[in-house]
Design an enzyme around this catalytic site. Structure first.
Site, PDB file in Angstrom:
ATOM      1  N   LYS A 156      55.293 -47.881  28.216  1.00 19.96           N
ATOM      2  CA  LYS A 156      55.953 -48.298  26.969  1.00 19.96           C
ATOM      3  C   LYS A 156      55.151 -49.500  26.457  1.00 19.96           C
ATOM      4  O   LYS A 156      55.333 -50.621  26.903  1.00 19.96           O
ATOM      5  CB  LYS A 156      57.403 -48.693  27.258  1.00 19.96           C
ATOM      6  CG  LYS A 156      58.364 -48.436  26.112  1.00 19.96           C
ATOM      7  CD  LYS A 156      58.044 -49.173  24.841  1.00 19.96           C
ATOM      8  CE  LYS A 156      58.613 -50.578  24.828  1.00 19.96           C
ATOM      9  NZ  LYS A 156      58.153 -51.350  23.641  1.00 19.96           N
ATOM     10  N   GLU A 201      57.801 -72.494  26.995  1.00 13.73           N
ATOM     11  CA  GLU A 201      56.618 -71.707  26.637  1.00 13.73           C
ATOM     12  C   GLU A 201      56.616 -71.454  25.133  1.00 13.73           C
ATOM     13  O   GLU A 201      57.584 -70.945  24.573  1.00 13.73           O
ATOM     14  CB  GLU A 201      56.618 -70.363  27.372  1.00 13.73           C
ATOM     15  CG  GLU A 201      55.378 -69.548  27.058  1.00 13.73           C
ATOM     16  CD  GLU A 201      55.403 -68.143  27.665  1.00 13.73           C
ATOM     17  OE1 GLU A 201      56.376 -67.408  27.444  1.00 13.73           O
ATOM     18  OE2 GLU A 201      54.422 -67.777  28.357  1.00 13.73           O
ATOM     19  N   GLU A 236      55.418 -59.751  35.906  1.00 13.16           N
ATOM     20  CA  GLU A 236      54.426 -60.750  35.488  1.00 13.16           C
ATOM     21  C   GLU A 236      54.962 -61.381  34.202  1.00 13.16           C
ATOM     22  O   GLU A 236      54.987 -60.742  33.152  1.00 13.16           O
ATOM     23  CB  GLU A 236      53.063 -60.083  35.302  1.00 13.16           C
ATOM     24  CG  GLU A 236      52.536 -59.575  36.649  1.00 13.16           C
ATOM     25  CD  GLU A 236      51.158 -58.945  36.616  1.00 13.16           C
ATOM     26  OE1 GLU A 236      50.626 -58.674  37.707  1.00 13.16           O
ATOM     27  OE2 GLU A 236      50.624 -58.711  35.520  1.00 13.16           O
TER      28      GLU A 236
HETATM   29  P1  NAD Z   1      58.512 -59.279  25.606  1.00 10.28           P
HETATM   30  O1  NAD Z   1      59.208 -59.578  26.870  1.00 10.28           O
HETATM   31  O2  NAD Z   1      59.179 -59.603  24.331  1.00 10.28           O
HETATM   32  O3  NAD Z   1      58.159 -57.720  25.515  1.00 10.28           O
HETATM   33  C1  NAD Z   1      57.406 -57.061  26.509  1.00 10.28           C
HETATM   34  C2  NAD Z   1      57.756 -55.596  26.501  1.00 10.28           C
HETATM   35  O4  NAD Z   1      59.096 -55.415  26.926  1.00 10.28           O
HETATM   36  C3  NAD Z   1      57.650 -54.924  25.131  1.00 10.28           C
HETATM   37  O5  NAD Z   1      57.062 -53.653  25.297  1.00 10.28           O
HETATM   38  C4  NAD Z   1      59.109 -54.814  24.709  1.00 10.28           C
HETATM   39  O6  NAD Z   1      59.350 -53.775  23.803  1.00 10.28           O
HETATM   40  C5  NAD Z   1      59.775 -54.548  26.041  1.00 10.28           C
HETATM   41  N1  NAD Z   1      61.201 -54.888  26.121  1.00 10.28           N
HETATM   42  C6  NAD Z   1      61.854 -55.875  25.481  1.00 10.28           C
HETATM   43  N2  NAD Z   1      63.149 -55.892  25.858  1.00 10.28           N
HETATM   44  C7  NAD Z   1      63.311 -54.904  26.760  1.00 10.28           C
HETATM   45  C8  NAD Z   1      64.417 -54.409  27.504  1.00 10.28           C
HETATM   46  N3  NAD Z   1      65.631 -54.976  27.431  1.00 10.28           N
HETATM   47  N4  NAD Z   1      64.214 -53.362  28.335  1.00 10.28           N
HETATM   48  C9  NAD Z   1      62.997 -52.799  28.450  1.00 10.28           C
HETATM   49  N5  NAD Z   1      61.924 -53.203  27.753  1.00 10.28           N
HETATM   50  C10 NAD Z   1      62.065 -54.248  26.927  1.00 10.28           C
HETATM   51  O7  NAD Z   1      57.099 -60.009  25.722  1.00 10.28           O
HETATM   52  P2  NAD Z   1      55.975 -60.145  24.603  1.00 10.28           P
HETATM   53  O8  NAD Z   1      56.500 -61.012  23.516  1.00 10.28           O
HETATM   54  O9  NAD Z   1      55.477 -58.767  24.274  1.00 10.28           O
HETATM   55  O10 NAD Z   1      54.806 -60.887  25.403  1.00 10.28           O
HETATM   56  C11 NAD Z   1      54.686 -62.279  25.492  1.00 10.28           C
HETATM   57  C12 NAD Z   1      55.263 -62.764  26.807  1.00 10.28           C
HETATM   58  O11 NAD Z   1      54.623 -62.085  27.865  1.00 10.28           O
HETATM   59  C13 NAD Z   1      55.015 -64.233  27.073  1.00 10.28           C
HETATM   60  O12 NAD Z   1      56.169 -64.795  27.649  1.00 10.28           O
HETATM   61  C14 NAD Z   1      53.889 -64.236  28.091  1.00 10.28           C
HETATM   62  O13 NAD Z   1      53.827 -65.369  28.901  1.00 10.28           O
HETATM   63  C15 NAD Z   1      54.218 -63.015  28.879  1.00 10.28           C
HETATM   64  N6  NAD Z   1      53.027 -62.494  29.550  1.00 10.28           N
HETATM   65  C16 NAD Z   1      52.912 -62.671  30.911  1.00 10.28           C
HETATM   66  C17 NAD Z   1      51.778 -62.213  31.574  1.00 10.28           C
HETATM   67  C18 NAD Z   1      51.580 -62.400  33.062  1.00 10.28           C
HETATM   68  O14 NAD Z   1      50.650 -61.802  33.627  1.00 10.28           O
HETATM   69  N7  NAD Z   1      52.383 -63.196  33.753  1.00 10.28           N
HETATM   70  C19 NAD Z   1      50.760 -61.576  30.867  1.00 10.28           C
HETATM   71  C20 NAD Z   1      50.918 -61.429  29.476  1.00 10.28           C
HETATM   72  C21 NAD Z   1      52.056 -61.887  28.837  1.00 10.28           C
HETATM   73  O1  6OD Z   2      43.371 -60.712  34.156  1.00  8.15           O
HETATM   74  C1  6OD Z   2      44.388 -60.109  34.496  1.00  8.15           C
HETATM   75  O2  6OD Z   2      44.382 -59.215  35.345  1.00  8.15           O
HETATM   76  C2  6OD Z   2      45.673 -60.450  33.870  1.00  8.15           C
HETATM   77  N1  6OD Z   2      46.747 -59.790  34.347  1.00  8.15           N
HETATM   78  C3  6OD Z   2      45.721 -61.366  32.881  1.00  8.15           C
HETATM   79  C4  6OD Z   2      46.895 -61.768  32.231  1.00  8.15           C
HETATM   80  C5  6OD Z   2      46.824 -62.494  31.109  1.00  8.15           C
HETATM   81  C6  6OD Z   2      48.002 -62.869  30.408  1.00  8.15           C
HETATM   82  O3  6OD Z   2      48.079 -62.983  29.214  1.00  8.15           O
END
Ligand code: NAD
Ligand code: 6OD
Length: 494
Positions: free
Chosen positions: A176, A388, A252
């Protein structure tokens, strides 16, 4: 129309619903996206199950890994298509998409195919209570159908970071993608068909979270495991929703990552590191730095270098070679980040540079543009310095002693990443061992070796992926204990 990809077919959602995919650089419509209904999600899970029990499950490990190498090669061959789609969806500069996102999209298949091919099997020899020899060995079986729920910031990179190891371990997947960045996931479906990956191994369902494809997928009883990247609050909602099925989850999540600059650091290295960790991808990297702690003797110099970097960034059409700073991903994310820019002022920040929306040429005025921003004067406990933001901004805060820097860096519910700048190797080692984070870079940022463990602690996540750690999540271990009946005395000691 950007379609779902189910059982090897590009399909419009059966509910007839669609939503717009917008280019964040100018606000223009890229295309409509076909939203998957609950029954489409069910079909995707069923297709994934059929492939698991059928053609995918019958491949040998070597055949499966060869096929993933072929997927990687095909992504490379179609790199221009992937780059164009990723730039249109995210607004990221061409140089970033072509050097980071898309090459990593290919590498994620190659590296994990090789990891899985080379991992040894655990084996113990011993004796049963009657003295007869026993042989214990552990088998790795695929978990089954894996749901992969993705964010928008590095769409292909982060999706394949999970799809690569999941498929290498013999699972099938239903992905998704984020509603903001649907294009490259569907494009990967074309690659899967071109390469001959069996129908149903890789499926894509488009839509939103609650009441849409995200929720339908993560609560589907036919899903065996869920791997998620995104916001902490979304991760918590998915864990709650999946608890009834006792599903393994890999999370993550978000971060509020510190950089710690000691006075002995090479300030050119610091400037180069912070330029990337604060501003790259317009600050939309989970590993990005939003808190910069600087030892007092070099505080002013670091603030000045950061501000110079910010002022030198060149926003512009992402496809132009001269552009090195794109827009935020959407107007709604722009509104959120601008809300923090106002909050910072309300909390008493001195705005060293930025703090608003840049003047852009007419053709880009509808985009989600934002100024790179540096603050000083914020209290460590302020909301701006604790929450954040996920934008190109940082609070720079002075410290005097190593102990104080450690307390400040660790004083957060998150625990994803940290960068430490110092020329003192003993201090680097000592400090790194006390940071409560999953990833520490010394004099660097976001340098990745995919064989290493990746993940966060606290509210930044659950579990580790990367290298053999991915196998812990994407496979189930079965131990086989064979009791042997020796036919002569020598064999009893085998
Ligand atoms: P988000 O949590 O809003 O959405 C992520 C995904 O989850 C989307 O596909 C969304 O449609 C889906 N989603 C939302 N609510 C849901 C539910 N109730 N059930 C199932 N699916 C659902 O995140 P975002 O805004 O797309 O991304 C930014 C965030 O992601 C930031 O907080 C960032 O720190 C985090 N992030 C973390 C990592 C990591 O490796 N730790 C990497 C990239 C981004
Ligand atoms: O480099 C990667 O494997 C990884 N998961 C990076 C995540 C970046 C977050 O925005």
């Amino acid at each position: 129309m950007i379609s779902n990809f189910i059982g090897g077919q590009f399909r419009a959602g059966s509910g007839g619903k669609s939503f717009p995919d917008t280019n964040p650089a100018d606000g223009s419509l890229i295309d409509q996206v076909s939203e998957a209904s609950q029954s489409d999600v069910h079909d995707a899970v069923q297709s994934a199950r059929a492939a698991l029990d059928g053609p995918w499950g019958r491949l040998t490990l070597a055949q499966r890994c060869d096929m993933l190498h072929a997927v990687a090669d095909a992504v490379d061959r179609r790199a221009d298509d992937f780059i164009a789609a990723e730039i249109a969806d995210t607004g990221k500069p061409h140089a970033l998409a072509s050097h980071l996102d898309i090459p990593r999209g290919a590498a994620n298949f190659r590296v994990f195919a090789d990891v899985v091919r080379n991992v040894p099997t655990e084996c113990f020899t011993g004796q049963a209570p009657d003295g007869k020899p026993v042989l214990n060995y552990a088998l790795r079986r695929p978990k089954g159908v894996v749901a992969v729920v993705c964010p928008w910031n590095l769409p292909l990179l982060l999706m394949t970071w999970k799809v690569g190891p999941a498929l290498a371990c013999g699972n099938t997947v239903v992905v998704k993608p984020s509603e903001e960045t649907p294009a490259t996931a569907t494009l990967l479906g074309e690659v899967m068909n071109q390469v001959g990956v069996p129908a149903g191994v890789y499926n894509v369902v488009h839509g939103f979270g609650p009441g849409s494809a995200g929720e339908f997928l993560t609560t589907h009883p036919g899903v065996d495991a869920i791997t998620f990247t995104g916001e902490t609050s979304t991760g918590a909602a998915i864990m709650r929703a999946s608890a009834g099925g006792i599903k393994p989850v890999s999370m993550e999540l978000g971060g509020k990552n510190p950089a710690i600059v000691f006075a002995d650091a090479n300030l050119d290295v610091v400037a180069a590191g912070l330029a990337r960790s604060v501003f790259e991808n317009t600050g939309q990297v989970c590993l990005g730095t939003e808190r910069v702690y600087v030892q007092r003797p070099v505080f002013d110099a670091v603030v000045q270098r950061l501000a110079e970097t910010a002022r030198g960034l060149r926003p512009g059409r992402p496809t132009d070679a001269a552009t090195n700073f794109g827009p935020l991903v959407s107007a709604s994310h722009q509104a959120k980040v601008l809300g923090y820019y106002q909050l910072a002022r309300d909390e008493g920040a001195r705005v060293v540079c930025g703090g608003g929306v840049p003047a852009m040429p007419d053709a880009l005025r509808g985009g989600a543009w934002i100024e790179p921003t540096v603050w000083t004067g914020l209290a460590h406990g302020s909301r701006t310095a604790r929450e954040e933001i996920f934008g190109p901004c940082c609070a720079v805060i002075p410290f005097d002693t190593e102990a104080e820097a450690l307390t400040l860096a660790n004083d957060t519910p998150y625990g994803l990443a940290a960068s430490v700048y110092t020329r003192d190797i003993d201090r680097a080692h000592r400090f790194a061992s006390k940071l409560r984070v999953g990833l520490v870079w010394i004099n660097a940022w976001f340098v990745r070796d995919l064989r290493t463990p990746f993940g966060g602690s606290g509210q930044s996540g659950l579990g580790r992926e990367g290298g053999v750690h991915s196998l812990e999540f994407y496979t189930e271990l079965s131990n086989v204990c064979i009791k042997l009946e020796p036919t002569d005395a020598g064999a009893a000691h085998a």
